[in-house]
Design a protein around this motif. Structure first.
Motif, short mmCIF file in Angstrom:
data_model
loop_
_atom_site.label_atom_id
_atom_site.label_comp_id
_atom_site.label_asym_id
_atom_site.label_seq_id
_atom_site.Cartn_x
_atom_site.Cartn_y
_atom_site.Cartn_z
N ILE A 34 0.86 -1.18 0.00
CA ILE A 34 0.00 0.00 0.00
C ILE A 34 0.90 1.24 0.00
CG2 ILE A 34 -1.78 1.30 1.21
CD1 ILE A 34 -2.80 -1.35 2.34
N GLY A 35 0.82 2.01 -1.07
CA GLY A 35 1.67 3.19 -1.22
C GLY A 35 1.18 4.37 -0.38
N PHE A 36 2.05 5.33 -0.23
CA PHE A 36 1.69 6.54 0.50
C PHE A 36 0.48 7.20 -0.14
CE2 PHE A 36 6.31 6.37 1.60
CZ PHE A 36 6.12 6.21 2.97
N SER A 37 -0.38 7.72 0.66
CA SER A 37 -1.61 8.44 0.32
C SER A 37 -2.70 7.55 -0.27
CB SER A 37 -1.34 9.62 -0.64
OG SER A 37 -1.22 9.18 -1.98
N LYS A 38 -2.46 6.24 -0.35
CA LYS A 38 -3.48 5.34 -0.88
C LYS A 38 -4.51 5.03 0.21
CE LYS A 38 -1.66 4.69 -4.93
NZ LYS A 38 -2.29 5.01 -6.16
N ASP A 39 -5.72 4.77 -0.20
CA ASP A 39 -6.80 4.41 0.72
C ASP A 39 -6.66 2.93 1.10
OD1 ASP A 39 -9.72 3.18 0.99
OD2 ASP A 39 -9.79 5.29 1.61
N TRP A 40 -6.48 2.67 2.40
CA TRP A 40 -6.27 1.30 2.87
C TRP A 40 -7.40 0.38 2.45
CZ3 TRP A 40 -2.98 -1.41 6.45
CH2 TRP A 40 -1.77 -0.74 6.68
N ALA A 41 -8.63 0.78 2.69
CA ALA A 41 -9.77 -0.10 2.38
C ALA A 41 -9.82 -0.43 0.89
CB ALA A 41 -11.08 0.55 2.84
N GLU A 42 -9.62 0.56 0.05
CA GLU A 42 -9.63 0.32 -1.41
C GLU A 42 -8.51 -0.62 -1.83
OE1 GLU A 42 -9.61 3.67 -4.07
OE2 GLU A 42 -11.19 4.65 -2.92
N GLU A 43 -7.31 -0.40 -1.32
CA GLU A 43 -6.16 -1.23 -1.70
C GLU A 43 -6.34 -2.68 -1.22
OE1 GLU A 43 -3.36 -0.16 -3.61
OE2 GLU A 43 -4.81 1.45 -3.95
N THR A 63 -6.53 -11.74 16.22
CA THR A 63 -7.94 -11.98 16.59
C THR A 63 -8.61 -10.72 17.13
OG1 THR A 63 -7.44 -12.73 18.84
CG2 THR A 63 -7.50 -14.42 17.11
N HIS A 64 -7.82 -9.72 17.58
CA HIS A 64 -8.39 -8.49 18.12
C HIS A 64 -8.31 -7.31 17.15
CE1 HIS A 64 -7.69 -10.84 21.82
NE2 HIS A 64 -8.86 -10.32 22.13
N SER A 65 -7.77 -7.53 15.96
CA SER A 65 -7.59 -6.45 15.00
C SER A 65 -8.83 -6.25 14.14
CB SER A 65 -6.39 -6.76 14.09
OG SER A 65 -6.39 -5.90 12.97
N ARG A 66 -9.32 -5.03 14.10
CA ARG A 66 -10.47 -4.72 13.27
C ARG A 66 -10.14 -4.92 11.79
NH1 ARG A 66 -12.99 1.02 13.93
NH2 ARG A 66 -12.69 0.36 16.06
N TRP A 67 -8.94 -4.47 11.36
CA TRP A 67 -8.55 -4.63 9.96
C TRP A 67 -8.46 -6.09 9.57
CZ3 TRP A 67 -9.02 -1.34 6.22
CH2 TRP A 67 -8.98 0.02 6.49
N CYS A 68 -7.90 -6.92 10.44
CA CYS A 68 -7.80 -8.36 10.15
C CYS A 68 -9.19 -8.98 10.04
CB CYS A 68 -6.96 -9.07 11.20
SG CYS A 68 -5.21 -8.58 11.17
N ALA A 69 -10.12 -8.54 10.88
CA ALA A 69 -11.49 -9.03 10.79
C ALA A 69 -12.12 -8.63 9.46
CB ALA A 69 -12.32 -8.49 11.96
N TYR A 70 -11.89 -7.41 9.01
CA TYR A 70 -12.39 -6.97 7.69
C TYR A 70 -11.81 -7.83 6.58
CZ TYR A 70 -13.95 -2.58 9.92
OH TYR A 70 -14.55 -1.63 10.71
N GLU A 71 -10.51 -8.08 6.64
CA GLU A 71 -9.86 -8.89 5.61
C GLU A 71 -10.43 -10.31 5.60
OE1 GLU A 71 -5.66 -6.42 6.10
OE2 GLU A 71 -5.82 -8.45 6.92
N PHE A 72 -10.59 -10.88 6.77
CA PHE A 72 -11.15 -12.24 6.88
C PHE A 72 -12.56 -12.27 6.31
CE2 PHE A 72 -12.96 -15.64 9.83
CZ PHE A 72 -12.57 -16.68 9.01
#
Length: 144
Positions: A34-43, A63-72
């Protein structure tokens, strides 16, 4: 492949990904992909749509990460093959426990798995080859 991890395991996962890339696998690794200034969710969504499989490095922090839950969740919605790496005695969430993966003692074991446990490394790369090249000749990596 899409490698999902919690930030405390970033260093170990980066080395793990280098091993996978040496074995001819292309990996999405958020710290580098993920490059600088890129949107995490989009990438993340873009990478998830094109990956051949989802590989979560399951630790208590994962198991406690919100981002990991989104990815899963995205992997489930997109019906991606899921190959979990269970680290230690972490309690993996449902439905991840129904997926066959492999278990290692500590996240640091990822750093030299190919040297310390060559049989497991061979098994992992053989199984990943089946998943990643399932629509192609399994003995030939894609040309690009």
């Amino acid at each position: 492949m899409f490698v999902s991890f919690a930030s405390p395991q970033s260093v170990q996962v980066e080395v793990w990904i280098k091993h996978l890339e040496t074995a001819s696998y292309r990996c999405f690794f958020s710290d580098k992909s993920i490059g600088f200034s890129k949107d995490w969710a989009e990438e993340i969504w873009s990478a998830m749509r094109v990956c051949c499989c989802f590989m979560p490095v399951v630790t208590p922090a994962w198991t406690h990460s919100r981002w990991c839950a989104y990815e899963f969740g995205a992997a489930l919605v997109l019906n991606k093959p899921i190959v979990p790496i269970i680290v230690g005695k972490v309690r993996a969430p449902q439905p991840l426990t129904a997926k066959q993966g492999f278990t290692i003692g500590r996240a640091s074991d990822l750093i030299a798995l190919n040297e310390r446990n060559p049989k497991l490394w061979q098994r992992i790369t053989r199984e990943l080859r089946k998943l990643c090249y399932r629509d192609r000749d399994v003995h030939k990596p894609p040309s690009a």
